[in-house]
Design a protein around this motif. Structure first.
Motif, PDB file in Angstrom:
ATOM      1  N   MET A  86       0.826  -1.197   0.000  1.00  0.00           N
ATOM      2  CA  MET A  86       0.000   0.000   0.000  1.00  0.00           C
ATOM      3  C   MET A  86       0.863   1.251   0.000  1.00  0.00           C
ATOM      4  O   MET A  86       0.533   2.254  -0.674  1.00  0.00           O
ATOM      5  CB  MET A  86      -0.930  -0.014   1.213  1.00  0.00           C
ATOM      6  CG  MET A  86      -1.927  -1.169   1.233  1.00  0.00           C
ATOM      7  SD  MET A  86      -2.896  -1.274   2.745  1.00  0.00           S
ATOM      8  CE  MET A  86      -3.806   0.249   2.659  1.00  0.00           C
ATOM      9  N   ALA A  87       1.985   1.223   0.722  1.00  0.00           N
ATOM     10  CA  ALA A  87       2.885   2.381   0.724  1.00  0.00           C
ATOM     11  C   ALA A  87       3.524   2.579  -0.650  1.00  0.00           C
ATOM     12  O   ALA A  87       3.685   3.719  -1.106  1.00  0.00           O
ATOM     13  CB  ALA A  87       3.954   2.182   1.792  1.00  0.00           C
TER      14      ALA A  87
ATOM     15  N   PHE B 280       1.645  -4.629  -6.439  1.00  0.00           N
ATOM     16  CA  PHE B 280       0.859  -3.903  -5.449  1.00  0.00           C
ATOM     17  C   PHE B 280      -0.187  -4.762  -4.755  1.00  0.00           C
ATOM     18  O   PHE B 280      -0.555  -4.471  -3.613  1.00  0.00           O
ATOM     19  CB  PHE B 280       0.166  -2.707  -6.113  1.00  0.00           C
ATOM     20  CG  PHE B 280       1.123  -1.737  -6.746  1.00  0.00           C
ATOM     21  CD1 PHE B 280       2.172  -1.197  -6.018  1.00  0.00           C
ATOM     22  CD2 PHE B 280       0.996  -1.372  -8.067  1.00  0.00           C
ATOM     23  CE1 PHE B 280       3.065  -0.308  -6.592  1.00  0.00           C
ATOM     24  CE2 PHE B 280       1.869  -0.480  -8.656  1.00  0.00           C
ATOM     25  CZ  PHE B 280       2.920   0.056  -7.914  1.00  0.00           C
ATOM     26  N   ALA B 281      -0.694  -5.799  -5.407  1.00  0.00           N
ATOM     27  CA  ALA B 281      -1.742  -6.626  -4.796  1.00  0.00           C
ATOM     28  C   ALA B 281      -1.882  -7.899  -5.622  1.00  0.00           C
ATOM     29  O   ALA B 281      -1.398  -7.992  -6.759  1.00  0.00           O
ATOM     30  CB  ALA B 281      -3.073  -5.883  -4.715  1.00  0.00           C
TER      31      ALA B 281
ATOM     32  N   LEU C 267     -10.344  -2.490  -4.163  1.00  0.00           N
ATOM     33  CA  LEU C 267      -9.046  -1.971  -3.716  1.00  0.00           C
ATOM     34  C   LEU C 267      -9.044  -0.455  -3.568  1.00  0.00           C
ATOM     35  O   LEU C 267      -8.256   0.102  -2.792  1.00  0.00           O
ATOM     36  CB  LEU C 267      -7.945  -2.389  -4.697  1.00  0.00           C
ATOM     37  CG  LEU C 267      -7.439  -3.834  -4.625  1.00  0.00           C
ATOM     38  CD1 LEU C 267      -6.421  -4.081  -5.724  1.00  0.00           C
ATOM     39  CD2 LEU C 267      -6.812  -4.128  -3.262  1.00  0.00           C
ATOM     40  N   GLN C 268      -9.903   0.235  -4.317  1.00  0.00           N
ATOM     41  CA  GLN C 268      -9.934   1.690  -4.234  1.00  0.00           C
ATOM     42  C   GLN C 268     -10.392   2.187  -2.872  1.00  0.00           C
ATOM     43  O   GLN C 268     -10.090   3.327  -2.491  1.00  0.00           O
ATOM     44  CB  GLN C 268     -10.847   2.256  -5.325  1.00  0.00           C
ATOM     45  CG  GLN C 268     -10.288   2.139  -6.728  1.00  0.00           C
ATOM     46  CD  GLN C 268     -11.189   2.768  -7.759  1.00  0.00           C
ATOM     47  OE1 GLN C 268     -12.188   3.411  -7.421  1.00  0.00           O
ATOM     48  NE2 GLN C 268     -10.847   2.578  -9.026  1.00  0.00           N
ATOM     49  N   GLU C 269     -11.113   1.377  -2.107  1.00  0.00           N
ATOM     50  CA  GLU C 269     -11.552   1.812  -0.783  1.00  0.00           C
ATOM     51  C   GLU C 269     -10.361   2.015   0.154  1.00  0.00           C
ATOM     52  O   GLU C 269     -10.373   2.947   0.973  1.00  0.00           O
ATOM     53  CB  GLU C 269     -12.524   0.791  -0.207  1.00  0.00           C
ATOM     54  CG  GLU C 269     -13.802   0.631  -1.017  1.00  0.00           C
ATOM     55  CD  GLU C 269     -14.733  -0.394  -0.416  1.00  0.00           C
ATOM     56  OE1 GLU C 269     -14.385  -0.932   0.673  1.00  0.00           O
ATOM     57  OE2 GLU C 269     -15.796  -0.674  -1.010  1.00  0.00           O
ATOM     58  N   SER C 270      -9.366   1.126   0.084  1.00  0.00           N
ATOM     59  CA  SER C 270      -8.177   1.285   0.920  1.00  0.00           C
ATOM     60  C   SER C 270      -7.014   1.942   0.182  1.00  0.00           C
ATOM     61  O   SER C 270      -6.027   2.319   0.821  1.00  0.00           O
ATOM     62  CB  SER C 270      -7.720  -0.085   1.448  1.00  0.00           C
ATOM     63  OG  SER C 270      -7.517  -0.990   0.384  1.00  0.00           O
TER      64      SER C 270
END
Length: 403
Positions: free
Chosen positions: A253-254, A337-338, A357-360
């Protein structure tokens, strides 16, 4: 045998052909019977026939369970005191064990070893021990132990007692047992990430287990974006909803927050992951590697580095055979990234993953997302032969293409 041969010679051509054929057939059968009684040797063609008969008759049952398999062993053991054809029966039983689900059952393997006659194949002197006494039976027992080794079944004391009673303390099967008992305890718990023999049947639990196995970060969090189920549309059509399970760590996430919004990210897959005999597929969200001129190397703090000093300038004597230069290819594949798993890898399903994923990761709303999806797993299809056409039609089609 000699009298039969003399009778054939005396009869010669004067005898009826059917009588000669019957006498020759009896002679051959007598020779086979003597060979079986003396040396225990049976021709290969008769072994294959006998093995196929054993497989077809003994293990032909509708309910393939452990109880039916053990019952087949008991029927063979009680059927003949001399255990004729026990080698072929054991080979047939070993091949049928996965069908009955007993390929990892130690009790069944010990019961299968009990099929061998006891104290018959034990060498009586050092010469018999030197020349591999009863090789077919010893090879059969070694094959049984190798199948136990392949399925990760550790023998016990009962296995050793049976092998010693059958082949003696110096036989090849006992040596194989000793090697297994030496290496199995050393490597039984050597794998830090073991895979259970029984994988989860629920697709969401299987995806959770698989993604945690792929992720290298223990802080990674698994999120279920969609549960499997069925839905009814406005037109009344019933559709099946696939499961969508993703995983992302705080470090990923970073990295995504630091990503340049002008550079796109890519959804790629499917990539296979084998868990024993089960194959699952996963998808990744990644970016292309940064150009060399945009890379910013963060300086290392010597106070926080375990490898201080970071550089050593030592003038060591080098031999003439040592290489002064090394050709090392530094390949940067870009950040990931994921990751996610789903049983329906189309773009619409993966869009739900990106939306979740856009929520976090709000920055995903400002980054263009491209899909690089490959064809999913499918069976190879044979090419259908093209119908042959006359050359006049092919020339006319080529002329239409040029026009």
């Amino acid at each position: 045998m000699k009298s039969t041969r003399c009778l054939l010679r005396l009869l010669g051509r004067s005898a009826h052909p059917s009588l000669l054929q019957n006498l020759q057939h009896n002679q051959i059968q007598t020779a086979r019977h003597i060979r079986d009684k003396k040396g225990g040797h049976v021709p290969v063609e008769f072994l294959s026939d006998r093995s196929s008969v054993v497989q077809r008759d003994t293990f032909a049952t509708e309910h393939k369970t452990k109880a039916s398999f053990v019952e087949a062993l008991e029927v063979f053991i009680k059927g003949d005191v001399r255990r004729r054809g026990h080698v072929e029966f054991i080979y047939a039983a070993l091949s049928k064990m996965p069908e009955f689900g007993v390929e990892r059952d130690l009790v069944v393997y010990n019961r299968l070893l009990d099929v061998f006659p006891k104290e018959v194949f034990v060498p009586r002197n050092f010469i018999q021990r030197m020349f591999n006494h009863y090789p077919r039976q010893q090879e059969c027992a070694v094959q049984l132990l190798e199948q136990m080794e392949n399925y990760g079944v550790t023998p016990n004391v009962e296995t050793k007692v049976l092998l010693v009673r059958i082949f003696g303390e110096k036989g090849h099967p006992v040596r194989k047992y000793q090697r297994i008992m030496y290496w199995f305890p050393k490597f039984k718990h050597a794998n830090p990430f073991p895979v259970p023999h029984q994988l989860p049947q629920d697709p969401v639990e299987l995806a959770d287990f698989s993604l945690k196995r792929i992720a290298a970060d223990l802080d990674a969090r698994v999120t279920v974006f969609q549960m499997p189920g069925t839905d009814v549309t406005e037109t009344g059509e019933q559709i099946t909803l696939p499961h969508v399970v993703g995983i992302q760590s705080p470090a990923q996430m970073a990295l995504l927050r630091k990503h340049n919004p002008s550079r796109p990210v890519f959804v790629e897959g499917p990539f296979p992951l084998w868990l024993r005999k089960t194959c699952v597929h996963y998808y990744i969200l990644r970016a292309e590697p940064e150009p060399p001129d945009e890379k910013v190397e963060e300086p290392y703090d010597p106070e926080r580095s375990f490898y201080y000093p970071l550089q050593l300038d030592l003038d060591l004597d080098r031999d003439f055979g040592d290489l002064e230069t090394f050709d090392v290819e530094d390949l940067d594949e870009g950040p990931v990234f994921a990751m996610c798993m789903t049983n329906q890898g189309d773009q619409a399903t993966l869009n739900r993953w990106i939306s979740g994923l856009q929520e976090s990761n709000p920055i995903l709303g400002h980054i263009p997302t491209l899909f690089r999806l490959q064809a999913g797993p499918r069976e190879l299809q044979a090419e259908t032969p093209k119908e042959e056409r006359p050359p006049e039609e092919e020339e006319e089609e080529a002329a239409r293409g040029r026009n």
